[in-house]
Motif scaffolding. Sequence first.
Motif, mmCIF file in Angstrom:
data_model
loop_
_atom_site.group_PDB
_atom_site.id
_atom_site.type_symbol
_atom_site.label_atom_id
_atom_site.label_comp_id
_atom_site.label_asym_id
_atom_site.label_seq_id
_atom_site.Cartn_x
_atom_site.Cartn_y
_atom_site.Cartn_z
ATOM 1 N N HIS A 166 0.844 -1.197 0.000
ATOM 2 C CA HIS A 166 0.000 0.000 0.000
ATOM 3 C C HIS A 166 0.875 1.240 0.000
ATOM 4 N N PHE A 212 -8.246 2.946 5.741
ATOM 5 C CA PHE A 212 -7.789 2.418 4.457
ATOM 6 C C PHE A 212 -8.910 2.532 3.441
ATOM 7 N N GLU A 225 -3.512 3.950 2.506
ATOM 8 C CA GLU A 225 -3.707 4.197 3.929
ATOM 9 C C GLU A 225 -3.747 5.702 4.168
#
Length: 140
Positions: free
Chosen positions: A84, A122, A132
């Motif tokens: 992420h 998220f 995030e």
Amino acid sequence: MRDRPRIDHVGLNVADLPAAVRWYREAFGFEVDLEGRVDAIELDFVMLRDADGGRLELLHRPGSAPGLRAADPAEAALSEGFGHVAFDVGGLDGVFARVVAMGAREVMAPRPSPEPGIRMAFVADPEGNLVELLERPAAS
């Protein structure tokens, strides 16, 4: 020359470069810093920069195929590699609601982070990449 390294930018491969540029600019206030093409491999890229100098490079190459598209952070942690990208935001609840309204998928609603004093959430961007959102307390 720097005494120690620092992260310069994060690269994110996308299926639809113009749409991704539009979404990240609108969602997080990035401005286009540089656009280019590597003709030898037909790779187009756009480097985005935020007001603090943070950079996100969006890349597209014809023939690319989706890679990791984890449903949530726990699933992403089962695959080695990048899972992420994270952004430090002010007003987490408002940013979360705004990016979801802009087409992000809600993954984890705002809540306390495992890091003391931090709140987190998220989303998945319109292509399914995990993002995030972190809210740190104001510096005293």
